[in-house]
Write a protein that holds these residues in place. Sequence first.
Motif, short mmCIF file in Angstrom:
data_model
loop_
_atom_site.label_atom_id
_atom_site.label_comp_id
_atom_site.label_asym_id
_atom_site.label_seq_id
_atom_site.Cartn_x
_atom_site.Cartn_y
_atom_site.Cartn_z
N VAL A 132 34.37 39.99 47.81
CA VAL A 132 34.91 40.86 46.71
C VAL A 132 34.95 42.21 47.26
N LEU A 133 36.02 42.99 47.23
CA LEU A 133 36.18 44.20 47.44
C LEU A 133 36.25 45.23 46.15
N VAL A 134 35.12 46.12 46.25
CA VAL A 134 34.97 47.04 45.08
C VAL A 134 35.47 48.27 45.46
N ASN A 135 36.24 49.14 44.51
CA ASN A 135 36.82 50.28 44.54
C ASN A 135 35.42 51.32 44.45
N ASN A 136 35.50 52.38 45.58
CA ASN A 136 34.29 53.24 45.59
C ASN A 136 34.29 54.05 44.20
N ASP A 137 35.59 54.06 43.36
CA ASP A 137 35.27 54.83 42.00
C ASP A 137 34.90 53.90 41.03
N ASP A 138 34.45 52.51 41.24
CA ASP A 138 34.46 51.65 40.14
C ASP A 138 33.11 52.02 39.52
#
Length: 131
Positions: A77-83
């Motif tokens: 799962v790739l999570v956006n840095n701005d999540d």
Amino acid sequence: MKKFIEKIAALEQTISTVKGDFVLFALFLREDAQDKWDLVVSAPWIEVNKKAALSYLANELKSHLRVQEMLTLSRIVLVNNDDPALGAIHKAINVEHGMFEIKDSNFFGLQIKHAYIITSKRHAVTSSSGK
């Protein structure tokens, strides 16, 4: 299971040396998953080209894990840095190249039965304005 977690932790350190630091690198065992772990990652270098990053991570896992160990993984799962959920994790856990174990928690709106947080640290944003 301990050897598997140690291999994943060693792989995180190797990848961060080659590609750059992670903001989050963790294994999550979701409540609804049947003993299949999610590798959850976030890093500035991933944002540049997510498809290439996903391919790179999958290839690194394949080259460092045995087939039986690969079968314990459900997905990457790739999570956006701005999540915004990353901030909550960073507030609770600050670790780099470690192994912080958590049970029965909620991350990203998902009930997590078990988790190993290998790296959780805020990304230092550099200003391009020269200030």
